[in-house]
Design an enzyme around this catalytic site. Structure first.
Site, PDB file in Angstrom:
ATOM      1  N   PRO A   1       0.837  -1.204   0.000  1.00 28.61           N
ATOM      2  CG  PRO A   1      -0.007  -1.048   2.163  1.00 28.61           C
ATOM      3  CD  PRO A   1       0.724  -1.971   1.243  1.00 28.61           C
ATOM      4  CG  MET A   2       3.393   2.356  -2.079  1.00 24.12           C
ATOM      5  SD  MET A   2       4.507   2.300  -3.519  1.00 24.12           S
ATOM      6  CE  MET A   2       3.556   1.242  -4.624  1.00 24.12           C
TER       7      MET A   2
ATOM      8  CB  CYS B   1       4.741   4.330   8.230  1.00 21.78           C
ATOM      9  SG  CYS B   1       4.862   5.935   7.417  1.00 21.78           S
TER      10      CYS B   1
ATOM     11  CE  LYS C   1       6.037  -3.080   4.141  1.00 18.34           C
ATOM     12  NZ  LYS C   1       5.851  -2.213   2.955  1.00 18.34           N
TER      13      LYS C   1
ATOM     14  CG  HIS D   1      11.127  -2.347   4.261  1.00 17.35           C
ATOM     15  ND1 HIS D   1      10.538  -1.282   3.622  1.00 17.35           N
ATOM     16  CD2 HIS D   1      12.408  -2.372   3.826  1.00 17.35           C
ATOM     17  CE1 HIS D   1      11.426  -0.684   2.849  1.00 17.35           C
ATOM     18  NE2 HIS D   1      12.578  -1.328   2.980  1.00 17.35           N
TER      19      HIS D   1
ATOM     20  CG  ASN E   1       8.653  -4.438   1.540  1.00 20.74           C
ATOM     21  OD1 ASN E   1       8.409  -3.494   2.273  1.00 20.74           O
ATOM     22  ND2 ASN E   1       8.688  -4.293   0.231  1.00 20.74           N
TER      23      ASN E   1
ATOM     24  CG  ASP F   1      16.882  -3.139  -1.779  1.00 22.09           C
ATOM     25  OD1 ASP F   1      16.260  -2.057  -1.745  1.00 22.09           O
ATOM     26  OD2 ASP F   1      17.951  -3.321  -1.175  1.00 22.09           O
TER      27      ASP F   1
ATOM     28  N   GLY G   1       6.893  -2.627  -3.543  1.00 22.77           N
ATOM     29  CA  GLY G   1       6.480  -1.240  -3.404  1.00 22.77           C
ATOM     30  C   GLY G   1       7.047  -0.389  -4.514  1.00 22.77           C
ATOM     31  NE  ARG G   2      11.748   2.191  -2.197  1.00 19.41           N
ATOM     32  CZ  ARG G   2      13.055   2.247  -1.966  1.00 19.41           C
ATOM     33  NH1 ARG G   2      13.727   3.335  -2.257  1.00 19.41           N
ATOM     34  NH2 ARG G   2      13.688   1.218  -1.452  1.00 19.41           N
TER      35      ARG G   2
END
Length: 380
Positions: free
Chosen positions: A19-20, A104, A146, A176, A207, A209, A231-232
């Site tokens: 989710p972003m 976050c 997460k 992450h 999560n 890279d 994500g990214r």
């Protein structure tokens, strides 16, 4: 490879869209799903906002007609609010999966004791997870969480978080491989993901890279994770989910076909079209502008054309501008495996509530605040 099992939910391809905020709205989730299978998570919403009927929060809870599995990530620091919000999602929105954000790293989140700061308070973390799991249980909806490695290398929390998640009935935990202090800088620590896999019996999702499908396969192989969270890596690249679906298929990854600029332009047009369908043309085009740089990263499109695309105000204008791109231009090989989205530098100081590190309880009520809005576009 087998899919991902999250409680009662089967995900055929073990891939989750992170989710972003401002990115993974209904239009983008639909676009990604058109390319490949996976679990596509709505942008993060605040528990208190949902419980109190905040209109902005409710506007974020929009689902595309093609979404058969509704997945939402919740943010919260209060067990009661998180529990109530989870029940609302299950009962009123037909959500099939609830994820809780404890990763976050944004200062305005951590200064309230939320996001990646919260797992330091082990008892508070447990209380929040218990409330969410109990609220979702009557609906057979799995709850996942997460998190990050910890606040920094001297204040690691991920192994305790995994233990608490397992004890409270959480269906899976995503890690992450960075600390809050790292934010999105440096390299993700996949060894930590493997360490968490070895310490719990519930599925662990890795999560950090994953820029290409090959990275996802390597992460699974090196860590033993049950799946990956992307994500990214998918910013301006919705076709990454096509590559991921192929990589995890029984036939194996095969040869990756990179899109030409013409094919990228077609995806840009489809993205803008979906945004306009959900938001109206004026707002949809404004929302699309932020994606232009990601889509054209590495291509030779001139500065003037890029600037015009970044100001597009109608689908007709978008069509005229996209027609100026060279449809035969090949995908820039220099961008393969390269980081996308924000990176930044490590933080010398983590913003936390006063006295946050003094104990690991967190149930006394001191220091934990309420956050109403989060501007976080990088997926935790």
């Amino acid at each position: 490879m087998t899919g991902l099992r999250l409680g009662t939910l089967d995900v055929p391809t073990p891939v989750v869209l992170a989710p972003m905020a401002g990115i993974t709205n209904a239009a983008y989730r639909r676009l990604c799903a058109e390319h490949g299978a996976g679990l596509y998570v709505c942008e993060m919403i605040t528990s208190r906002g949902l419980v109190e009927g905040d209109e902005t929060t409710k506007r974020m809870l929009v689902f595309d007609e093609a979404e058969t599995v509704r997945s939402v990530q919740l943010y919260g620091t209060d067990p009661t609010y998180v529990g109530q919000a989870t029940r609302i999602l299950c009962e009123e929105y037909g959500v099939a999966h609830v994820d809780l954000n404890f990763g976050c790293p944004v200062p305005k989140v951590t200064r309230k004791g939320g996001g990646g700061a919260l797992p330091w308070k082990r008892n508070l973390l447990g209380a929040i997870l218990e409330e969410a799991v109990a609220a979702a249980a009557p609906y057979d909806v799995p709850v996942t969480m997460k998190t990050r490695k910890g606040l920094d290398d001297d204040h690691l929390t991920f192994l305790d978080a995994g233990r608490i998640a397992q004890e409270t009935g959480v269906a899976a935990i995503a890690l992450h491989g960075r600390t809050v202090a790292q934010a999105y800088s440096g390299q993700a620590d996949w060894d930590a993901i493997g360490e968490l896999v070895a310490s719990v019996d519930i599925p662990v999702l890795g999560n950090g890279d994953i820029w290409e499908a090959a990275d996802a396969l390597r992460m699974i192989e090196e860590t033993g994770a049950a799946g990956v969270v992307v994500g990214r890596g998918c910013l301006g690249r919705p076709w990454l989910f096509r590559d991921l679906a192929a990589a995890f298929s029984d036939d194996g990854p095969g040869e990756t076909t990179l899109p030409t600029l013409g094919e990228v332009a077609a995806m840009m047009r489809r993205h803008a079209e979906l945004l306009c369908e959900h938001m109206g043309e004026e707002r949809g085009c404004k929302e699309f502008r932020k994606h232009v740089t990601w889509y054209l990263k590495g291509f030779r499109a001139g500065g003037e054309l890029r600037r015009s695309l970044g100001l597009v105000d109608s689908l007709a204008a978008l069509d005229r501008l996209l027609a100026e791109l060279d449809p035969a231009e090949p995908f820039p090989a220099s961008e393969l495996g390269a980081p996308r989205g924000r990176q930044g530098a490590p933080r010398s100081r983590i913003v936390l509530p006063e006295g946050w590190l003094d104990d690991t309880d967190g149930l006394s009520g001191g220091g934990v605040g309420v956050l109403e809005d989060v501007d976080e576009t990088t997926g935790g």
